[in-house]
Design a protein around this motif. Sequence first.
Motif, short mmCIF file in Angstrom:
data_model
loop_
_atom_site.label_atom_id
_atom_site.label_comp_id
_atom_site.label_asym_id
_atom_site.label_seq_id
_atom_site.Cartn_x
_atom_site.Cartn_y
_atom_site.Cartn_z
N PHE A 113 0.82 -1.22 0.00
CA PHE A 113 0.00 0.00 0.00
C PHE A 113 0.85 1.27 0.00
N ILE A 114 1.99 1.23 0.67
CA ILE A 114 2.89 2.39 0.63
C ILE A 114 3.39 2.59 -0.80
N GLU A 115 3.73 1.50 -1.46
CA GLU A 115 4.17 1.58 -2.85
C GLU A 115 3.06 2.14 -3.75
N GLN A 116 1.81 1.82 -3.42
CA GLN A 116 0.67 2.28 -4.21
C GLN A 116 0.31 3.73 -3.93
N GLY A 117 1.01 4.38 -2.99
CA GLY A 117 0.78 5.80 -2.75
C GLY A 117 0.05 6.13 -1.47
N HIS A 118 -0.27 5.14 -0.67
CA HIS A 118 -0.95 5.37 0.61
C HIS A 118 0.12 5.54 1.68
N LYS A 119 0.44 6.78 1.99
CA LYS A 119 1.63 7.05 2.81
C LYS A 119 1.32 7.52 4.23
N ARG A 120 0.12 8.00 4.48
CA ARG A 120 -0.24 8.49 5.81
C ARG A 120 -0.76 7.35 6.67
N PRO A 121 -0.49 7.36 7.97
CA PRO A 121 -0.99 6.29 8.84
C PRO A 121 -2.51 6.11 8.75
N SER A 122 -3.25 7.21 8.65
CA SER A 122 -4.71 7.11 8.56
C SER A 122 -5.14 6.42 7.26
N GLU A 123 -4.43 6.68 6.17
CA GLU A 123 -4.73 6.01 4.89
C GLU A 123 -4.47 4.51 5.01
N LEU A 124 -3.35 4.16 5.64
CA LEU A 124 -3.01 2.75 5.81
C LEU A 124 -4.03 2.06 6.71
N GLN A 125 -4.49 2.75 7.74
CA GLN A 125 -5.52 2.20 8.63
C GLN A 125 -6.81 1.93 7.85
N ARG A 126 -7.18 2.84 6.95
CA ARG A 126 -8.39 2.63 6.14
C ARG A 126 -8.22 1.46 5.19
N LYS A 127 -7.02 1.25 4.67
CA LYS A 127 -6.77 0.14 3.75
C LYS A 127 -6.75 -1.20 4.48
N ILE A 128 -6.42 -1.18 5.78
CA ILE A 128 -6.32 -2.42 6.56
C ILE A 128 -7.17 -2.25 7.82
N PRO A 129 -8.49 -2.21 7.68
CA PRO A 129 -9.34 -1.91 8.83
C PRO A 129 -9.34 -2.98 9.93
N ASP A 130 -8.94 -4.21 9.59
CA ASP A 130 -8.91 -5.28 10.60
C ASP A 130 -7.75 -5.13 11.57
N ALA A 131 -6.77 -4.32 11.23
CA ALA A 131 -5.59 -4.15 12.09
C ALA A 131 -5.81 -2.95 13.00
N SER A 132 -5.37 -3.08 14.24
CA SER A 132 -5.46 -1.94 15.15
C SER A 132 -4.37 -0.93 14.80
N ARG A 133 -4.60 0.31 15.16
CA ARG A 133 -3.61 1.37 14.91
C ARG A 133 -2.30 1.03 15.59
N ARG A 134 -2.38 0.48 16.82
CA ARG A 134 -1.18 0.13 17.58
C ARG A 134 -0.34 -0.92 16.83
N VAL A 135 -1.00 -1.97 16.34
CA VAL A 135 -0.28 -3.03 15.63
C VAL A 135 0.34 -2.48 14.35
N LEU A 136 -0.40 -1.66 13.62
CA LEU A 136 0.17 -1.07 12.41
C LEU A 136 1.39 -0.22 12.73
N ASN A 137 1.31 0.56 13.80
CA ASN A 137 2.46 1.39 14.20
C ASN A 137 3.66 0.54 14.57
N ILE A 138 3.43 -0.56 15.27
CA ILE A 138 4.54 -1.46 15.64
C ILE A 138 5.17 -2.05 14.39
N GLN A 139 4.34 -2.52 13.46
CA GLN A 139 4.88 -3.14 12.26
C GLN A 139 5.54 -2.12 11.35
#
Length: 119
Positions: free
Chosen positions: A32-58
């Motif tokens: 998703f970063i390669e596809q242009g989704h660079k902001r944490p909120s955009e990534l959260q919308r693309k992966i709604p099953d993941a918590s914000r905390r887990v995404l930040n850790i990864q």
Amino acid sequence: MYERKIIPNLNCGLDLIGEVLYGKWKIRLLWFIEQGHKRPSELQRKIPDASRRVLNIQLKELEDHELVMKKIYPVVPPKVEYSLTDFGKSLIPVISALGHWGDQHQDRLRRVILKRIPG
């Protein structure tokens, strides 16, 4: 923060790639970063099953492994964007090949995965 107690086995390329990409959302984050989704909120919308905390850790682990870089803009509220490093970009063809293989075998993969789920 989690502290590893066992030294990982890093004797071959598969061990190394597993160590760097281990994590449920890391491959998707890179894609998703390669596809242009660079902001944490955009990534959260693309992966709604993941918590914000887990995404930040990864994302932090991907940053530590030099696959992504984080840019913090000096504005209020803070603005953060992620981008792939050249090293991270070199993984995109591999991820693309894995996705293509998954697409080719999706019926079979879906069947064997669902067979293991009770219900």
